[in-house]
Design an enzyme around this catalytic site. Structure first.
Site, mmCIF file in Angstrom:
data_model
loop_
_atom_site.group_PDB
_atom_site.id
_atom_site.type_symbol
_atom_site.label_atom_id
_atom_site.label_comp_id
_atom_site.label_asym_id
_atom_site.label_seq_id
_atom_site.Cartn_x
_atom_site.Cartn_y
_atom_site.Cartn_z
ATOM 1 N N GLY A 12 35.224 45.317 19.211
ATOM 2 C CA GLY A 12 35.464 43.473 18.758
ATOM 3 C C GLY A 12 34.585 44.015 17.553
ATOM 4 C CB SER A 14 39.176 41.884 14.801
ATOM 5 O OG SER A 14 38.326 40.715 15.751
ATOM 6 C CB ILE A 17 27.676 40.398 15.587
ATOM 7 C CG1 ILE A 17 26.925 39.637 15.116
ATOM 8 C CG2 ILE A 17 26.609 41.381 15.316
ATOM 9 C CD1 ILE A 17 26.026 39.168 16.597
ATOM 10 C CG ASP A 63 40.438 42.941 27.997
ATOM 11 O OD1 ASP A 63 39.396 43.591 27.858
ATOM 12 O OD2 ASP A 63 41.261 42.766 28.617
ATOM 13 C CB VAL A 64 35.754 45.816 26.370
ATOM 14 C CG1 VAL A 64 36.493 46.811 24.439
ATOM 15 C CG2 VAL A 64 35.015 44.458 25.977
ATOM 16 C CG ASN A 90 29.668 43.520 18.249
ATOM 17 O OD1 ASN A 90 28.678 42.569 18.020
ATOM 18 N ND2 ASN A 90 31.181 42.889 17.848
ATOM 19 C CB SER A 143 21.879 38.581 24.287
ATOM 20 O OG SER A 143 21.493 37.536 23.647
ATOM 21 C CB SER A 145 20.524 35.836 26.821
ATOM 22 O OG SER A 145 20.872 34.403 25.083
ATOM 23 C CE1 TYR A 156 27.210 36.674 25.779
ATOM 24 C CE2 TYR A 156 24.688 35.458 26.398
ATOM 25 C CZ TYR A 156 25.782 36.213 25.370
ATOM 26 O OH TYR A 156 25.539 36.381 24.220
ATOM 27 C CE LYS A 160 26.067 40.515 25.650
ATOM 28 N NZ LYS A 160 26.067 40.883 24.958
ATOM 29 C CB THR A 188 21.110 31.115 17.427
ATOM 30 O OG1 THR A 188 20.992 30.777 18.970
ATOM 31 C CG2 THR A 188 22.636 30.386 17.293
HETATM 32 N N1 LIG Z 1 26.427 34.485 17.447
HETATM 33 C C1 LIG Z 1 25.295 34.772 18.614
HETATM 34 O O1 LIG Z 1 24.196 33.949 18.457
HETATM 35 C C2 LIG Z 1 24.764 36.109 19.696
HETATM 36 C C3 LIG Z 1 25.912 37.558 20.267
HETATM 37 N N2 LIG Z 1 25.092 38.123 20.274
HETATM 38 C C4 LIG Z 1 26.824 38.758 20.949
HETATM 39 O O2 LIG Z 1 26.974 39.359 19.730
HETATM 40 C C5 LIG Z 1 28.899 40.458 19.767
HETATM 41 C C6 LIG Z 1 29.095 39.754 19.050
HETATM 42 O O3 LIG Z 1 29.490 38.647 19.131
HETATM 43 P P1 LIG Z 1 29.866 37.434 17.840
HETATM 44 O O4 LIG Z 1 30.426 38.369 16.461
HETATM 45 O O5 LIG Z 1 28.132 36.329 18.196
HETATM 46 O O6 LIG Z 1 30.917 36.822 18.651
HETATM 47 P P2 LIG Z 1 32.490 36.639 17.996
HETATM 48 O O7 LIG Z 1 33.472 36.021 19.220
HETATM 49 O O8 LIG Z 1 32.668 36.948 16.412
HETATM 50 O O9 LIG Z 1 32.793 38.095 18.729
HETATM 51 C C7 LIG Z 1 33.055 38.673 19.449
HETATM 52 C C8 LIG Z 1 34.207 39.732 19.345
HETATM 53 O O10 LIG Z 1 34.702 40.430 20.731
HETATM 54 C C9 LIG Z 1 35.884 40.886 20.490
HETATM 55 N N3 LIG Z 1 36.138 40.647 22.227
HETATM 56 C C10 LIG Z 1 36.290 39.618 23.337
HETATM 57 N N4 LIG Z 1 36.391 40.040 24.349
HETATM 58 C C11 LIG Z 1 36.731 41.234 24.043
HETATM 59 C C12 LIG Z 1 37.828 41.950 24.674
HETATM 60 N N5 LIG Z 1 38.035 42.089 25.795
HETATM 61 N N6 LIG Z 1 37.871 43.416 24.948
HETATM 62 C C13 LIG Z 1 37.675 44.076 22.773
HETATM 63 N N7 LIG Z 1 37.412 42.626 22.039
HETATM 64 C C14 LIG Z 1 36.412 41.702 22.053
HETATM 65 C C15 LIG Z 1 36.370 39.720 20.139
HETATM 66 O O11 LIG Z 1 37.457 39.805 19.608
HETATM 67 C C16 LIG Z 1 35.307 39.278 18.760
HETATM 68 O O12 LIG Z 1 35.691 39.954 17.449
HETATM 69 C C17 LIG Z 1 28.566 39.904 21.692
HETATM 70 O O13 LIG Z 1 28.358 41.373 22.495
HETATM 71 C C18 LIG Z 1 27.892 38.658 21.591
HETATM 72 O O14 LIG Z 1 27.435 38.739 23.282
HETATM 73 C C19 LIG Z 1 24.124 38.713 20.994
HETATM 74 C C20 LIG Z 1 23.035 36.917 21.101
HETATM 75 C C21 LIG Z 1 23.780 36.402 19.988
HETATM 76 C C1 LIG Z 2 26.551 32.425 22.580
HETATM 77 C C2 LIG Z 2 25.626 31.591 22.059
HETATM 78 O O1 LIG Z 2 25.238 31.008 21.165
HETATM 79 C C3 LIG Z 2 24.503 32.705 22.025
HETATM 80 O O2 LIG Z 2 24.706 33.926 22.491
HETATM 81 C C4 LIG Z 2 23.324 34.903 22.534
HETATM 82 O O3 LIG Z 2 23.679 35.427 22.616
HETATM 83 C C5 LIG Z 2 22.209 33.930 22.632
HETATM 84 O O4 LIG Z 2 20.968 33.404 22.677
HETATM 85 C C6 LIG Z 2 22.928 32.550 22.195
HETATM 86 O O5 LIG Z 2 22.393 32.047 23.155
#
Ligand SMILES: NC(=O)C1=CN([C@@H]2O[C@H](COP(=O)(O)OP(=O)(O)OC[C@H]3O[C@@H](n4cnc5c(N)ncnc54)[C@H](O)[C@@H]3O)[C@@H](O)[C@H]2O)C=CC1
Ligand SMILES: C[C@H](O)[C@@H]1OC(=O)[C@H](O)[C@@H]1O
Length: 253
Positions: A12, A14, A17, A63-64, A90, A143, A145, A156, A160, A188
């Site tokens: 994930g 692209s 994080i 797709d994971v 991720n 997370s 979470s 969700y 996590k 967050t």
């Molecule tokens: N942004 C936040 O506040 C927090 C995020 N996280 C976790 O961080 C990780 C990354 O999320 P973010 O960067 O925040 O959001 P994001 O939406 O920017 O990144 C998520 C990535 O996962 C990819 N993805 C989604 N479904 C997929 C699939 N089926 N196969 C392959 N790739 C897939 C998306 O295309 C995207 O690149 C997630 O696991 C999320 O749960 C954890 C805590 C807080």
């Molecule tokens: C997507 C939310 O803003 C984010 O995801 C998490 O895992 C954090 O706890 C926030 O709720």
């Protein structure tokens, strides 16, 4: 250079994080394979940024949630770079929705992407590391979470907690192979996953007001902790969880 000539895989990646972690690893000397779901431009930009740092990169679509994606990703990385040293799980989704009328398809898709996908990916990466015979490091993006709830995240937060638990159990299962397994627990962090949620000004102010360091997180805030856990600096760290939340979790009063 904490990851000189290591091969790092990130799912994930692209955007958000994952992309920051992939580029952070390259900044520390790693070659990087990224998995992405559908954002071709974001994946191409991640590859370009890694190559601009003088490192090699490939982007592998998949797709994971589909079990075959995991082995295909690991195989592509090994074909390109010869090995897997570090695996960062991720990829994730968080479609905010109330509990009482949660559509089963939203709940099941969230479980399949975030938890089943993590399981298959970690298993494929671990098998490759065991075959290589020189250990490795696996990091799951869990997370805050995993530790606290969310009324609109009932589908969700268990995923996590699940990936955090997966790292604890795989730390035991893989320790004898020299493979370390840890989680990062972001608070967050402003990314696409919560763009809509944080567009609510009152919610945004409430969330940032809870953070002792005084700001929401950015994707790059995770790069350092992930590189650290990937590196030899964390040689005796396994089964651990590192909160990266600006202090939000401990801020009761
Ligand atoms: N942004 C936040 O506040 C927090 C995020 N996280 C976790 O961080 C990780 C990354 O999320 P973010 O960067 O925040 O959001 P994001 O939406 O920017 O990144 C998520 C990535 O996962 C990819 N993805 C989604 N479904 C997929 C699939 N089926 N196969 C392959 N790739 C897939 C998306 O295309 C995207 O690149 C997630 O696991 C999320 O749960 C954890 C805590 C807080
Ligand atoms: C997507 C939310 O803003 C984010 O995801 C998490 O895992 C954090 O706890 C926030 O709720």
């Amino acid at each position: 250079m904490l990851l000189k000539d290591k091969v790092v895989l990130v799912t994930g990646a692209s955007g958000g994080i994952g992309k920051a972690a992939a580029i952070g690893a390259a900044r520390h000397g790693a070659d990087v394979a990224i998995n992405y779901h559908s954002d071709e431009a974001g994946a191409a930009d991640a590859v370009a940024q890694i190559e601009a740092l003088g490192r090699r990169a490939i982007a592998v679509k998949g797709d994971v949630a589909q079990v075959e994606t995991a082995q295909a990703f690991v195989d592509a990385a090994v074909a390109a770079f010869g090995k897997v040293d570090v695996f960062v799980n991720n990829a994730g989704i968080c479609p905010f929705h109330a509990f009482l009328d949660m559509p089963p398809e939203v709940m099941e898709r969230t479980m399949k992407v975030n938890l089943f996908g993590a399981y298959y990916m970690v298993q494929a990466a671990a098998n490759q590391m065991v075959k290589q015979g020189h250990g490795g490091s696996i990091i799951a993006v869990s997370s805050i979470s995993a530790l606290v709830g969310g009324g609109m995240q009932t589908h969700y937060t268990p995923t996590k907690a699940g990936v955090h638990s997966l790292m604890q159990s795989t730390a035991i299962a893989l320790g004898k192979h020299g493979i370390r397994c840890n989680s990062v627990l972001p608070g967050t962090i402003e990314t696409a996953i919560n763009k809509e949620d944080l567009a609510d000004v009152a919610k945004r102010e409430y969330m940032s007001g809870r953070i002792p360091l005084g700001r929401l997180g950015e994707p790059d805030d995770l790069a350092g902790p992930i590189v650290f856990l990937a590196s030899d600096l964390a040689n005796y760290v396994t089964g651990a969880a590192l909160l990266v939340d600006g202090g939000a979790f401990v801020n009761l009063q």
